[in-house]
Design an enzyme around this catalytic site. Structure first.
Site, PDB file in Angstrom:
ATOM      1  N   GLY A 108     -35.570  58.630  89.202  1.00 59.75           N
ATOM      2  CA  GLY A 108     -34.679  59.766  89.077  1.00 59.75           C
ATOM      3  C   GLY A 108     -33.256  59.393  88.714  1.00 59.75           C
ATOM      4  O   GLY A 108     -32.559  60.154  88.030  1.00 59.75           O
ATOM      5  N   THR A 109     -32.805  58.225  89.138  1.00 62.85           N
ATOM      6  CA  THR A 109     -31.461  57.771  88.778  1.00 62.85           C
ATOM      7  C   THR A 109     -31.368  57.536  87.279  1.00 62.85           C
ATOM      8  O   THR A 109     -30.395  57.941  86.629  1.00 62.85           O
ATOM      9  CB  THR A 109     -31.104  56.481  89.533  1.00 62.85           C
ATOM     10  N   THR A 151     -33.673  53.130  87.810  1.00 61.73           N
ATOM     11  CA  THR A 151     -35.037  53.435  88.213  1.00 61.73           C
ATOM     12  C   THR A 151     -35.216  54.944  88.337  1.00 61.73           C
ATOM     13  O   THR A 151     -34.280  55.677  88.660  1.00 61.73           O
ATOM     14  CB  THR A 151     -35.357  52.813  89.585  1.00 61.73           C
ATOM     15  N   LYS A 200     -26.734  38.745 100.405  1.00 58.87           N
ATOM     16  CA  LYS A 200     -26.799  37.315 100.729  1.00 58.87           C
ATOM     17  C   LYS A 200     -26.070  36.499  99.665  1.00 58.87           C
ATOM     18  O   LYS A 200     -25.374  35.529  99.969  1.00 58.87           O
ATOM     19  CB  LYS A 200     -28.249  36.864 100.844  1.00 58.87           C
ATOM     20  N   ARG A 236     -43.683  53.488  94.850  1.00 62.30           N
ATOM     21  CA  ARG A 236     -43.530  52.521  95.942  1.00 62.30           C
ATOM     22  C   ARG A 236     -43.261  51.109  95.403  1.00 62.30           C
ATOM     23  O   ARG A 236     -42.633  50.305  96.083  1.00 62.30           O
ATOM     24  CB  ARG A 236     -44.788  52.496  96.816  1.00 62.30           C
ATOM     25  N   VAL A 237     -43.772  50.822  94.226  1.00 58.68           N
ATOM     26  CA  VAL A 237     -43.586  49.491  93.652  1.00 58.68           C
ATOM     27  C   VAL A 237     -42.861  49.639  92.322  1.00 58.68           C
ATOM     28  O   VAL A 237     -43.415  50.187  91.368  1.00 58.68           O
ATOM     29  CB  VAL A 237     -44.938  48.767  93.450  1.00 58.68           C
ATOM     30  N   HIS A 241     -11.290  65.186 132.252  1.00 62.48           N
ATOM     31  CA  HIS A 241     -11.772  63.829 132.506  1.00 62.48           C
ATOM     32  C   HIS A 241     -13.283  63.822 132.758  1.00 62.48           C
ATOM     33  O   HIS A 241     -13.775  63.196 133.691  1.00 62.48           O
ATOM     34  CB  HIS A 241     -11.021  63.199 133.671  1.00 62.48           C
TER      35      HIS A 241
END
Length: 530
Positions: free
Chosen positions: A40-41, A38, A141, A68-69, A282
């Site tokens: 910049g990567t 996605t 998950k 954002r999407v 201490h």
């Protein structure tokens, strides 16, 4: 326990931190793994000449709304959540043209770093990652099939696993990565929720989340049978968590706790006014002093309790110089912490290979807000940090005799120190240096007597004819419930007292101070520290 392997055919990479990305991606390609990416990567991978599929080619939708999407799509989440051994899931993938994603690599938008640098509210909001946590949770998950990487430090382990298993990952690695993935999103959400609570001024939100990043696993806790680890929260506060350790062996649990206490104490003293040194043992000050130089301040702090200073922590409010360093290393010291250090000082400390030298780059602001936490059975306590500073308090004289200017200066000094002594706290001070400290006793009068005894012992150690407490002032972190503690201070030779006030017997205590010829001022602020 199963050692079931899962072949990695496609990987989705979306990282804000691109450290090590290109070499890792090359390693994946070497195993025949297709890359999806996605924004910049993807550009970084393409610029390196690596074959990579844009996420929009997978979803059929362009990135939109300023990015954002982009990954919130069934083609992505279906590829992560589909159980490979479930025929219905396989049928759904086939019917909808969803390809499996077997490896997910995500580093989240740098929300914590954005807050830490003091960015605007809007900038912080824009650095809240949505698609990243959603993908991480989905992949984690389904770790029976999917490996999820949220930390670049795991790149090498993943490549080693792929090399050992002909392009597959084992379930043990996937479980470890899943645990880390959920911990990362939990810490991330904790940072966001706590930041929002701070911006709202909410001191008791209905849910309080905690999160941190492992700094190091410690050999043990307070005692050898207790496991321990040190975590950083990313809070903007100079101190042991942000310090650079130049030398010395690994810090222990007790070292970290005591060093934090020492640096917070010495930060109460403005370096533009005077050099200051705090010696801690201490988590309690055994000597604090100001001086024209750090060497002078150290000598005066050491005089208060030279026995307890052995094996202690030394904190300084100015950069460590050669003169102070040469003197400090003459006795066994566990840690020196300072904002900076000269090259000569660093060289002198280096002769003591086990002595830890920590440089922080600055001092914490004693007035800054923050939180302190303590666990209890079944829960934890949260409170705002004690950021009350005596220089901001209106000192009210309640005795017939007013304090002299020198007494008043020493009263402020003593109350600064008392803030960092375990309750019940009594501090004797004279000429900008502690001369006796009584800490952590069940009764205030006992603390007063112990501090007086310490002052007498220090005088004997220095070859002086009378107790250091003679002519001193005394600070109490909380009110005197009875006059006995005050009278013990007067018997020790103190001439003036500072305390919060607020006792039902304040009038009796004031009358006792008048009868003893003491000057007494009230602050209206208590400094309990348990």
């Amino acid at each position: 326990m199963t050692t079931e392997l899962r072949r990695v055919t496609r990987a989705l990479l979306s990282v804000s931190d691109k450290t090590g990305l290109i070499d890792f991606a090359r390693g994946l390609i070497a195993h025949g793994i297709d890359l999806i990416s996605t924004g910049g990567t993807r550009r970084a991978l393409a610029d390196a000449g690596l074959p990579v599929l844009d996420i929009s080619e997978v979803t059929g939708f362009p990135e939109m709304m300023d990015g954002r999407v982009k990954t919130l799509h069934p083609a992505v989440h279906g590829g992560l959540l589909a159980i490979r051994a479930n025929p219905e899931h396989q049928a759904a993938m086939l019917a909808n043209g969803i390809g499996a994603i077997d490896l997910l690599v995500v580093s989240l938008y740098p929300f914590e770093a954005t807050v830490a640098k003091g960015a605007s509210y809007d900038d912080c909001i824009e650095n809240i990652d949505i698609g990243g946590p959603a993908m991480i949770r989905a992949g984690a998950k389904n770790h029976v099939d999917v490996a999820v990487v949220v930390d670049g430090s795991d790149y090498a382990a993943v490549l080693a696993e792929l090399a050992a298993n002909d392009g597959s990952t084992g379930v043990e690695l996937r479980r470890r990565l899943a645990q880390k993935a959920y911990a990362r999103t939990a810490a991330y959400d904790a940072a966001i929720s706590n930041w929002l609570a701070d911006t709202l001024g909410e001191t008791a939100p209905p849910y309080r989340a905690l999160g941190g990043t492992l700094a190091e696993e410690l050999r043990y806790g307070e005692n050898p049978h207790q496991g321990a680890a040190f975590y950083r929260t990313g809070a903007r506060r100079a101190g042991v968590a942000s310090a650079r350790q130049l030398q010395g062996k690994q810090l222990s649990y007790n070292n970290i706790n005591d060093t934090d206490a020492a640096f917070e104490c010495v930060a109460e003293f403005d370096p533009s006014r005077a050099a200051a040194v705090a010696i801690i043992k201490h988590a309690n000050p055994c000597g604090v002093a100001e001086g024209a130089t750090l060497l002078e301040a150290y000598e005066r702090a050491l005089r208060c309790d030279p026995v307890s200073a052995f094996g202690g922590i030394v904190a300084l409010n100015r950069p460590l110089d050669a003169a102070a360093a040469a003197r400090i290393v003459e006795i066994f010291t566990e840690v020196i912490i300072a904002p900076a250090a000269s090259d000569e000082a660093i060289a002198l400390v280096a002769a003591k290979k086990n002595l830890r030298l920590l440089l922080t780059g600055g001092l914490p602001d004693p007035r800054a807000p923050g939180l302190t936490l303590r666990t209890v059975a079944g829960g934890f306590l949260v409170q705002g940090r004690d950021n009350a500073v005596v220089d901001d308090m209106e000192l009210r004289t309640v005795t017939k005799r007013q304090p002299t200017p020198q007494e008043l200066a020493d009263l402020r000094f003593a109350f600064r120190v008392a803030k960092h002594v375990k309750s019940n706290a009594i501090v004797y001070a004279k000429d900008g240096a502690t001369v006796g400290v009584g800490a952590g006793q069940m009764s205030r009068v006992d603390s007063a007597r112990i501090a007086a005894w310490k002052a007498a012992e220090a005088a004997r150690a220095a070859g002086l004819p009378q107790s250091l407490a003679v002519g001193s002032v005394v600070a109490s972190d909380a009110f005197f419930p009875f006059a006995d503690g005050l009278l013990a201070a007067a018997e020790a030779g103190a001439t003036a007292v500072v305390q919060p006030g607020g006792s039902m017997r304040d009038n009796e205590v004031i009358a006792a101070a008048d009868a003893a010829g003491l000057a007494m001022v009230l602050t209206g602020h208590r400094h309990f520290r348990h």
